[in-house]
Design a protein around this motif. Structure first.
Motif, short mmCIF file in Angstrom:
data_model
loop_
_atom_site.label_atom_id
_atom_site.label_comp_id
_atom_site.label_asym_id
_atom_site.label_seq_id
_atom_site.Cartn_x
_atom_site.Cartn_y
_atom_site.Cartn_z
N GLU A 28 0.83 -1.20 0.00
CA GLU A 28 0.00 0.00 0.00
C GLU A 28 0.87 1.26 0.00
O GLU A 28 1.81 1.37 0.78
N GLY A 29 0.59 2.18 -0.91
CA GLY A 29 1.33 3.44 -0.99
C GLY A 29 2.69 3.34 -1.66
O GLY A 29 3.42 4.32 -1.74
N GLU A 30 3.03 2.17 -2.17
CA GLU A 30 4.34 1.95 -2.78
C GLU A 30 4.30 2.23 -4.28
O GLU A 30 3.32 1.93 -4.96
N ILE A 31 5.38 2.81 -4.79
CA ILE A 31 5.55 2.99 -6.24
C ILE A 31 6.54 1.93 -6.70
O ILE A 31 7.71 1.94 -6.31
N LYS A 174 3.75 10.82 -7.48
CA LYS A 174 4.22 10.84 -6.09
C LYS A 174 3.15 11.40 -5.15
O LYS A 174 2.93 10.88 -4.05
N LYS A 175 2.47 12.45 -5.59
CA LYS A 175 1.44 13.08 -4.78
C LYS A 175 0.26 12.13 -4.57
O LYS A 175 -0.26 12.00 -3.46
N ALA A 176 -0.12 11.43 -5.65
CA ALA A 176 -1.23 10.47 -5.55
C ALA A 176 -0.90 9.34 -4.59
O ALA A 176 -1.73 8.93 -3.77
N ALA A 177 0.34 8.85 -4.66
CA ALA A 177 0.74 7.75 -3.78
C ALA A 177 0.80 8.20 -2.32
O ALA A 177 0.35 7.50 -1.41
N LYS A 178 1.34 9.40 -2.10
CA LYS A 178 1.52 9.89 -0.73
C LYS A 178 0.22 10.33 -0.09
O LYS A 178 -0.10 9.94 1.04
N GLU A 179 -0.57 11.14 -0.80
CA GLU A 179 -1.77 11.71 -0.20
C GLU A 179 -2.94 10.74 -0.16
O GLU A 179 -3.76 10.79 0.75
N LYS A 180 -3.04 9.87 -1.14
CA LYS A 180 -4.18 8.96 -1.22
C LYS A 180 -3.85 7.55 -0.78
O LYS A 180 -4.72 6.67 -0.79
N GLY A 181 -2.59 7.28 -0.41
CA GLY A 181 -2.21 5.94 -0.02
C GLY A 181 -2.31 4.96 -1.17
O GLY A 181 -2.53 3.76 -0.99
N MET A 182 -2.17 5.47 -2.39
CA MET A 182 -2.35 4.67 -3.59
C MET A 182 -1.06 3.94 -3.96
O MET A 182 0.03 4.48 -3.83
N SER A 183 -1.19 2.69 -4.39
CA SER A 183 -0.05 1.94 -4.90
C SER A 183 0.05 2.16 -6.40
O SER A 183 -0.97 2.28 -7.07
N ASN A 196 14.16 7.85 -10.13
CA ASN A 196 13.71 9.03 -9.39
C ASN A 196 12.32 8.87 -8.79
O ASN A 196 11.95 9.63 -7.89
N LEU A 197 11.56 7.90 -9.27
CA LEU A 197 10.16 7.80 -8.90
C LEU A 197 9.84 6.65 -7.95
O LEU A 197 9.02 6.80 -7.04
N CYS A 198 10.51 5.52 -8.13
CA CYS A 198 10.05 4.27 -7.50
C CYS A 198 10.71 3.99 -6.15
O CYS A 198 11.82 4.42 -5.87
N ASP A 199 9.97 3.22 -5.33
CA ASP A 199 10.47 2.73 -4.05
C ASP A 199 11.19 1.39 -4.22
O ASP A 199 12.18 1.11 -3.55
#
Length: 304
Positions: A28-31, A174-183, A196-199
């Protein structure tokens, strides 16, 4: 919590096995980045994730629901842009989004927020046929975000975007993943953007995941070390010795330096072995593990 789980997935086309025992998870929340050369199985995997084709073996589950056994419920949690966004060219950008919003029971206010988020406010009332490829990509991303999905799946999402558009896209994701808890599950051939983007990132080649590794401070956290060493003489002899060691994966001479890939934490063992064989080591240091270098090691079969 794992939003996406892929277990033992195999896919055959005729007698040819395209995907061979695929296993991965996205939290959850991971890119999560998905990297590999053309023909590695990236698009086939994504088509299975969104239910466009079925696997021959194994299971894919999204938020605990099997895509194969309970497709409608599983895909309720998914937003996706696969290949080129499917849009009605004779409608405006806003009308396209409102069509989807009505189906999903999403308010006009949420649509307006997404229009702002993807930077299409000034052109949203234009017909889509007048949009550039980059604008269509932004609109497709907005469409995928309608309904606040738990998992956003993106296949080569920065195609057609100029450098500033790529930077904007990165911020949006990044904003969508952080603020919405989106994967986010993102397949891309642009290594710098993935870095630059992924975890985390998975490297796939010939239908097999070679490795799944974390990215921290734009550097890959890996089970292997990349080292550079300089010896006083006998470089060829040193490389020959290194290649006999079980914890050395690769060793090459480049511009009077020896570049080696070894198992993490075995530097002292390698160094001791060289000294015991009368190789005078003048300098040794660890290279920062960049994504491009790691890609070459895992996917292209060695260093360049």
């Amino acid at each position: 919590m794992n939003v996406l789980e892929v277990k033992g997935v195999k896919k055959r086309l005729g007698k040819r096995e395209i995907i061979k025992d695929l296993n991965l998870t996205v939290e959850e929340g991971e890119i999560f980045g998905f990297l590999g050369p053309n023909g590695a199985g990236k698009t086939t995997t994504i088509r299975m994730l969104v239910g466009l084709i079925a696997q021959n073996e194994g299971d894919i589950s999204i938020c605990g629901h099997s895509v194969q056994k309970d497709k409608e419920e599983a895909l309720r949690y998914v937003g996706a842009v696969v290949e080129n966004p499917e849009l009605y060219k004779y409608l405006s950008g806003r009308e396209n989004l409102m069509q989807i919003a009505r189906i999903r029971g999403v308010s006009k206010e949420e649509v307006e927020e997404l229009i702002e988020l993807v930077g299409l406010k000034d052109r949203i009332n234009d017909k889509v046929r007048k949009y550039s490829l980059g604008m269509k990509q932004r609109l497709g991303l907005a469409a995928a975000l309608i309904g606040n999905p738990k998992l956003l799946i993106l296949d080569e999402p920065t195609n057609g975007l100029d450098p500033s558009g790529i930077l904007d896209f990165r911020d949006i994701v990044k904003k969508a993943a952080k603020e919405k808890g989106m994967s986010v599950f993102i397949s891309s051939h642009i290594l710098s953007e993935v870095q630059n983007l992924c975890d985390r990132v998975a490297f796939i080649n010939k239908g097999i995941i070679q490795s799944v590794e974390k990215i921290s401070d734009n550097s890959v956290e890996t089970e292997l070390d990349s080292l550079t060493l300089k010896v006083a003489k006998d470089e060829v002899k040193a490389v020959t010795i290194l290649k006999t060691l079980g914890n050395v994966r690769d060793a090459q001479i480049k511009e009077n330096e020896i570049h080696i890939i070894i198992e993490f934490g075995s530097t002292n063992i390698v160094l001791k072995e060289l000294i015991n064989k009368n190789i005078e080591v003048e300098e040794i240091y660890r290279n920062r593990s960049e994504l491009e270098q790691r890609y070459m090691e895992l996917v292209e079969g060695g260093m360049r």
